[in-house]
Design a protein around this motif. Structure first.
Motif, PDB file in Angstrom:
ATOM      1  N   LEU A 104       0.845  -1.203   0.000  1.00 40.14           N
ATOM      2  CA  LEU A 104       0.000   0.000   0.000  1.00 40.14           C
ATOM      3  C   LEU A 104       0.876   1.247   0.000  1.00 40.14           C
ATOM      4  N   GLU A 105       0.726   2.054  -1.061  1.00 39.40           N
ATOM      5  CA  GLU A 105       1.485   3.312  -1.129  1.00 39.40           C
ATOM      6  C   GLU A 105       0.706   4.423  -0.422  1.00 39.40           C
ATOM      7  N   ARG A 106      -0.601   4.500  -0.671  1.00 42.48           N
ATOM      8  CA  ARG A 106      -1.416   5.577  -0.082  1.00 42.48           C
ATOM      9  C   ARG A 106      -2.905   5.330  -0.338  1.00 42.48           C
ATOM     10  N   ILE A 107      -3.723   5.887   0.537  1.00 40.72           N
ATOM     11  CA  ILE A 107      -5.173   5.937   0.289  1.00 40.72           C
ATOM     12  C   ILE A 107      -5.600   7.399   0.344  1.00 40.72           C
ATOM     13  N   TYR A 108      -6.178   7.880  -0.735  1.00 45.31           N
ATOM     14  CA  TYR A 108      -6.827   9.196  -0.729  1.00 45.31           C
ATOM     15  C   TYR A 108      -8.319   8.937  -0.602  1.00 45.31           C
ATOM     16  N   THR A 109      -8.897   9.388   0.510  1.00 53.24           N
ATOM     17  CA  THR A 109     -10.325   9.138   0.698  1.00 53.24           C
ATOM     18  C   THR A 109     -11.108  10.438   0.742  1.00 53.24           C
ATOM     19  N   GLN A 110     -12.288  10.410   0.107  1.00 54.57           N
ATOM     20  CA  GLN A 110     -13.196  11.561   0.202  1.00 54.57           C
ATOM     21  C   GLN A 110     -14.112  11.385   1.399  1.00 54.57           C
ATOM     22  N   ASN A 111     -14.028  10.211   2.027  1.00 54.31           N
ATOM     23  CA  ASN A 111     -14.980   9.900   3.089  1.00 54.31           C
ATOM     24  C   ASN A 111     -14.605  10.584   4.397  1.00 54.31           C
ATOM     25  N   ILE A 112     -15.663  10.836   5.181  1.00 51.01           N
ATOM     26  CA  ILE A 112     -15.476  11.517   6.462  1.00 51.01           C
ATOM     27  C   ILE A 112     -15.818  10.572   7.605  1.00 51.01           C
ATOM     28  N   ASP A 113     -15.939   9.288   7.284  1.00 54.84           N
ATOM     29  CA  ASP A 113     -16.374   8.316   8.291  1.00 54.84           C
ATOM     30  C   ASP A 113     -15.228   7.704   9.093  1.00 54.84           C
ATOM     31  N   THR A 114     -13.983   8.007   8.728  1.00 54.32           N
ATOM     32  CA  THR A 114     -12.754   7.524   9.384  1.00 54.32           C
ATOM     33  C   THR A 114     -12.652   5.988   9.451  1.00 54.32           C
ATOM     34  N   LEU A 115     -13.358   5.284   8.563  1.00 54.16           N
ATOM     35  CA  LEU A 115     -13.327   3.817   8.629  1.00 54.16           C
ATOM     36  C   LEU A 115     -11.988   3.242   8.165  1.00 54.16           C
ATOM     37  N   GLU A 116     -11.211   4.013   7.415  1.00 52.40           N
ATOM     38  CA  GLU A 116      -9.867   3.543   7.037  1.00 52.40           C
ATOM     39  C   GLU A 116      -9.028   3.389   8.307  1.00 52.40           C
ATOM     40  N   ARG A 117      -9.110   4.400   9.186  1.00 52.09           N
ATOM     41  CA  ARG A 117      -8.358   4.345  10.445  1.00 52.09           C
ATOM     42  C   ARG A 117      -8.836   3.177  11.298  1.00 52.09           C
ATOM     43  N   LEU A 118     -10.169   3.024  11.362  1.00 52.66           N
ATOM     44  CA  LEU A 118     -10.745   1.965  12.194  1.00 52.66           C
ATOM     45  C   LEU A 118     -10.343   0.575  11.697  1.00 52.66           C
TER      46      LEU A 118
END
Ligand code: CNA
Length: 289
Positions: A104-118
């Protein structure tokens, strides 16, 4: 380099280039299976269901001028979307496994749900292009506030003498707002800085054999400047779309090297994990997290 429009061919590519890494550009579609509606899906999308908020136009709920006039609709929506109520999707866990496999190089997310962190993805690998509920400030004087201030007012969501009791700045009485990027506001500096850095990595990648693949997923590519990112991907880098439908640059200016995987994102993620032989770790992540 051409990957082909099947999950199997994408998996073959990752196996053939074991040093290759992915940059994901994602949107609300990766979280719909978590129970969070996206914006633009017909019938189920938020824009379709905003009538109860009595807005002059659907996007007004994320419009900074409208927020100053009437913050209540945003509070109603924020209550529905606020982090804590939802668990990551299979697609999120697939991205987490890419991280664990050092792919994984990077994730650019438009989401505001913070589920990537979770899902356990490290913060340095995530760019929350449209901000999140975590940081809060006054929209007039910029005074910073802890998350708790807006959150506790959100939980109460009350009216005093018929007037909506919003979270007010102690210094200037203006409106406290989570640093979610509204229409009419700038994106975080980190978005531009990191993208410039990642563009450099992409330009170098085909030269030094550490291939980078860009995967766009779960977005209608309707909100700028995020929607222009796929266009900016160098021609030497392969890009692909995983989505229910073909969108943005993938339909307007398709490249010969593009790959398109159309379907449900959790199903596509599950299939990709199977073809990569990562199913056991994938299922373990979903069960234990
Ligand atoms: P959008 O415009 O609603 O587009 C979503 C896209 O995902 C559409 O093309 C759908 O067809 C597709 N899609 C939805 N579900 C699936 C699925 N299960 N499988 C495959 N494809 C699917 O949303 P965008 O992200 O493009 O719009 C940008 C906005 C949405 C950002 O500013 C976000 O802040 C905002 N948003 C975020 C959330 C969230 O944080 N989860 C929710 C709703 C809106």
């Amino acid at each position: 380099m051409k990957i082909g429009n099947t999950v199997e061919s994408l998996a073959s590519y990752f196996k053939e280039f074991p040093k290759s890494k992915v940059i994901f550009l994602v949107g609300a579609g990766i979280s719909t299976s978590c129970g969070i509606p996206d914006f633009r899906s017909p019938e189920t999308g938020l824009y379709h269901n905003l009538s109860k908020l009595k807005l002059p136009f659907a996007e007004a709920v994320f419009d900074i001028d409208f927020y100053e006039e009437n913050p209540e609709p945003f509070y109603t929506l924020a209550k529905e979307l606020y982090p804590g109520n939802f668990k990551p999707s299979k697609f999120h866990y697939m991205m987490k496994l890419f991280q664990d496999k050092k792919r994984l190089e990077r994730i650019y997310t438009q989401n505001i749900d913070t589920l990537e962190r979770l899902a356990g993805i490290r913060s340095e690998l995530i760019v929350e292009a449209h901000g999140s509920f975590a940081d809060n400030h006054c929209i007039s004087c910029g005074e910073e506030y802890p998350q708790e201030v807006f959150k506790s007012r959100l939980e109460e969501c009350s009216k005093i003498d018929g007037k909506f009791d919003y979270a007010a700045c102690v210094k200037c009485q203006s409106f406290i707002k989570p640093k979610i990027v509204f229409f009419g506001e700038d994106l975080p500096k980190r978005f531009f800085d990191t993208w410039a850095q990642d563009l450099e990595t992409m330009q170098q990648s085909s030269k030094n054999g550490s291939e980078v693949v860009v995967i766009v997923a779960g977005t209608s590519l309707a909100v700028y400047p995020f929607a222009s990112l796929p266009t900016e991907v160098p021609n030497t880098v392969v890009r692909g779309l995983m989505n229910k439908n073909t969108v943005g640059d993938f339909s307007k200016h398709p490249r010969k090297s593009d790959f398109l995987l159309t379907g449900d994102l959790d199903e596509l993620a599950t299939e990709l994990m199977e073809h990569l032989g990562w199913s056991k770790e994938f299922n373990d992540l979903i069960v234990t997290e």
